[in-house]
Design a protein around this motif. Structure first.
Motif, short mmCIF file in Angstrom:
data_model
loop_
_atom_site.label_atom_id
_atom_site.label_comp_id
_atom_site.label_asym_id
_atom_site.label_seq_id
_atom_site.Cartn_x
_atom_site.Cartn_y
_atom_site.Cartn_z
N SER A 189 10.61 -17.95 -8.02
CA SER A 189 10.24 -18.91 -6.98
C SER A 189 10.99 -20.22 -7.17
O SER A 189 11.44 -20.54 -8.28
CB SER A 189 8.73 -19.15 -7.00
OG SER A 189 8.33 -19.68 -8.24
N ARG A 190 11.12 -20.93 -6.07
CA ARG A 190 11.75 -22.26 -6.15
C ARG A 190 10.92 -23.21 -5.29
O ARG A 190 10.70 -22.97 -4.10
CB ARG A 190 13.19 -22.19 -5.64
CG ARG A 190 13.90 -23.52 -5.68
CD ARG A 190 15.24 -23.45 -4.97
NE ARG A 190 15.86 -24.78 -4.92
CZ ARG A 190 16.71 -25.24 -5.82
NH1 ARG A 190 17.06 -24.48 -6.85
NH2 ARG A 190 17.23 -26.44 -5.70
N SER A 191 10.46 -24.27 -5.94
CA SER A 191 9.66 -25.26 -5.24
C SER A 191 10.40 -26.59 -5.25
O SER A 191 10.95 -26.98 -6.29
CB SER A 191 8.29 -25.42 -5.92
OG SER A 191 7.63 -26.58 -5.47
N SER A 192 10.42 -27.27 -4.13
CA SER A 192 11.08 -28.58 -4.09
C SER A 192 10.26 -29.63 -4.83
O SER A 192 10.73 -30.72 -5.07
CB SER A 192 11.29 -29.00 -2.62
OG SER A 192 10.04 -29.10 -1.97
N VAL A 193 9.02 -29.26 -5.23
CA VAL A 193 8.15 -30.19 -5.95
C VAL A 193 8.14 -29.88 -7.44
O VAL A 193 8.38 -30.74 -8.28
CB VAL A 193 6.71 -30.15 -5.39
CG1 VAL A 193 5.79 -31.05 -6.21
CG2 VAL A 193 6.71 -30.55 -3.92
N SER A 194 7.84 -28.60 -7.78
CA SER A 194 7.67 -28.26 -9.20
C SER A 194 8.88 -27.55 -9.81
O SER A 194 8.89 -27.27 -11.00
CB SER A 194 6.43 -27.39 -9.38
OG SER A 194 6.54 -26.21 -8.59
N GLY A 195 9.88 -27.21 -9.06
CA GLY A 195 11.08 -26.63 -9.62
C GLY A 195 11.07 -25.11 -9.59
O GLY A 195 10.29 -24.48 -8.86
N ARG A 196 11.95 -24.54 -10.41
CA ARG A 196 12.11 -23.09 -10.40
C ARG A 196 11.19 -22.43 -11.42
O ARG A 196 10.84 -23.02 -12.44
CB ARG A 196 13.57 -22.73 -10.71
CG ARG A 196 14.52 -23.02 -9.56
CD ARG A 196 15.94 -22.82 -9.96
NE ARG A 196 16.36 -23.79 -10.99
CZ ARG A 196 17.59 -23.90 -11.46
NH1 ARG A 196 18.54 -23.10 -11.01
NH2 ARG A 196 17.89 -24.80 -12.37
N ALA A 197 10.84 -21.15 -11.14
CA ALA A 197 9.99 -20.38 -12.06
C ALA A 197 10.25 -18.89 -11.85
O ALA A 197 10.74 -18.48 -10.79
CB ALA A 197 8.52 -20.70 -11.81
N TRP A 198 9.95 -18.14 -12.87
CA TRP A 198 10.02 -16.69 -12.70
C TRP A 198 8.96 -16.02 -13.59
O TRP A 198 8.55 -16.57 -14.61
CB TRP A 198 11.42 -16.14 -13.00
CG TRP A 198 11.82 -16.24 -14.46
CD1 TRP A 198 12.38 -17.32 -15.08
CD2 TRP A 198 11.67 -15.23 -15.44
NE1 TRP A 198 12.61 -17.06 -16.40
CE2 TRP A 198 12.19 -15.77 -16.65
CE3 TRP A 198 11.20 -13.93 -15.44
CZ2 TRP A 198 12.21 -15.05 -17.84
CZ3 TRP A 198 11.24 -13.21 -16.63
CH2 TRP A 198 11.73 -13.78 -17.81
N GLN A 199 8.50 -14.87 -13.16
CA GLN A 199 7.47 -14.13 -13.89
C GLN A 199 7.80 -12.64 -13.83
O GLN A 199 8.41 -12.18 -12.86
CB GLN A 199 6.08 -14.32 -13.28
CG GLN A 199 5.60 -15.75 -13.13
CD GLN A 199 5.86 -16.30 -11.75
OE1 GLN A 199 5.83 -15.59 -10.77
NE2 GLN A 199 6.16 -17.60 -11.69
#
Lengths: 304, 154
Positions: A189-199
């Motif tokens: 995922s990519r959020s303009s608020v919290s940044g990138r993440a992956w699971q």
């Protein structure tokens, strides 16, 4: 004249003989027939049901199972007498005080609704408040299974790509992409608020689940969850801490413990009585409760 | 001169025989009095146990008696034999129009694989005995339906 006259009486005699044969004969098989002989049934003037009759009754406990017992119907079906031992075994109780019980005695002893359906020859025990040990054991199994799952996985059997795009009135966006093959799911995922993440979530076995995730501005996270019958355990790693927690059921006692100095003992007594002794951090508490809404054996009791 | 056909006496005789016979046959096949129960034609035993359903398709209260017997087919006809050592539950009951009744069977005898038993189910209407007027004599013909169906051991 000599040749034709005998035909009439002979035909009539044959016709009457045919009628008599049909009327007095044995009934046809697998079909309906209307004869007076059948009315002479063995019951004669017997009552609708025998004064005492042995019945094969299926005793069901909703969600648990069923057992077939030999019951006795007495006083023209007014009284049903059942063997207590197989029913007590079904509901998870020990030896009954008496060998046979009526419906009323069964209701009083078990404390649950007992529904007798004579047309189905079935006796249904309804235990919505999970009073009976077998019902509680089932609830424990469900709870252990639920606790053994992270809740983030796709349901087994579902597979395919996933996509999600969210935008709010600030102009912030969240993009979610992933793919599931049933036993494993990968999401990014990519959020303009919290940044990138992956699971990534993996279920190598029915009772084992693993997950790992990384995200910008957050700690790494990993967990392993196991569900084995009435016991579940979870190992959670959140950089740099590792917490191990688990719970098990031992008869009326449920024990939950965690390496984070949290534990709770729950004793589930008769008639929906529950006693809990718990500890979390530097505080301990005792709780006594009564009623159909039993406290969760995984929640630490306390004054909030 | 008549060379064929029936004479007047013969015709009268034939008519007098046919009319009551026809009335009797008509009464026998009148559907309003048929005890219309329904059973499953074949019931399979599993570990000596079987469960089946009986239906009351008639418009009247029916009295039902059930028994399980040995039987064999002789010259195309079913010959009933001795009763089977089994629990048939319920053996005797009543049910109303449109109702169903579960029937459970538990055979205690040891049966050979493929053995066929006969479930004998008798449906009879339940008719009140009380006459409508004092000192009234009521003549009634009760009809019943008997089914002989198979109970098969695997």
């Amino acid at each position: 004249m000599i040749r034709t006259l005998p035909r009439g009486p002979a035909f009539a005699l044959a016709w009457c003989a045919l009628i008599w044969w049909i009327a007095s004969g044995e009934p046809a098989y697998c079909g309906t027939i209307t004869t007076s002989r059948l009315a002479q049934s063995p019951r004669g003037s017997a009552p609708a049901t025998a004064p005492t009759e042995t019945l094969l009754v299926e005793v069901r406990l909703e969600g648990i199972g069923a057992v077939l017992v030999l019951a006795e119907s007495r006083d023209d079906s007014e009284v049903l007498v059942l063997p207590a031992a197989p029913i007590f075994k079904l509901v998870g109780l020990r030896e009954p005080p008496v060998a046979y019980m009526t419906l009323e005695q069964l209701r009083g002893r078990l404390g649950v609704a007992v529904v007798w359906q004579p047309r189905q020859l079935a006796l249904t025990l309804l235990d919505p408040n999970q009073i009976l040990p077998a019902s509680r054991a089932r609830l424990d199994r469900l709870r252990a299974t639920a606790e053994g799952q992270s809740g983030l996985l796709f349901p087994q059997g579902l597979r395919g790509p996933l996509f999600g795009l969210t935008r709010d009135d600030r102009g912030a966006t969240f993009l979610d992409l992933g793919y599931s093959v049933g036993w494993a799911t990968l999401r990014a995922s990519r959020s303009s608020v919290s940044g990138r993440a992956w699971q990534v979530y993996v279920t190598p076995l029915d009772r084992v689940q693993l997950s790992y995730s990384e995200a910008e501005h957050r700690q790494r996270y990993a967990d392993v969850r196991l569900a084995l019958g009435h016991t579940w355990a979870a190992i959670v790693y959140q950089q740099p801490n590792v917490e191990v927690s688990g719970a098990t059921v031992m008869g009326p006692l449920v024990v939950f413990g965690s390496t984070e100095n949290r534990y709770v003992f729950t004793w589930r007594g008769p008639n929906t009585l529950n006693v809990q002794l718990g500890h979390s951090g530097d505080r301990s508490a005792v709780s006594v409760s009564f009623g159909p809404l039993a406290p969760s054996p995984l929640m630490i009791p306390g004054v909030r | 001169m008549r060379s064929g056909g029936l004479g007047l006496g013969a015709r009268r005789w034939l008519l007098s025989a046919l009319v009551p016979a026809g009335i009797a046959l008509g009464a026998l096949i009148t559907p309003t009095d048929v005890s219309w129960g329904q059973v499953q034609p074949i019931v399979e035993l599993k570990d000596g146990y079987a469960k089946t359903t009986l239906w009351n398709r008639s418009t009247e209260l029916l009295r039902v008696s059930v028994e399980l017997r040995h039987g064999e087919v002789v010259d195309g006809n079913v010959q009933l034999g001795a009763p089977v050592d089994a629990i048939v539950s319920p053996r005797l009951f009543q049910f109303g129009p449109g109702e169903t009744q579960t029937l459970r069977i538990l055979v205690r005898e040891r049966l050979a694989p493929g053995a066929v038993l006969r479930l004998v189910t008798l449906f009879e209407p339940v008719v009140p005995e009380t006459p409508t007027k004092p000192n009234e004599v009521v003549t009634r013909l009760d009809f019943a339906t008997r089914y002989i169906t198979k109970v098969v051991a695997p």
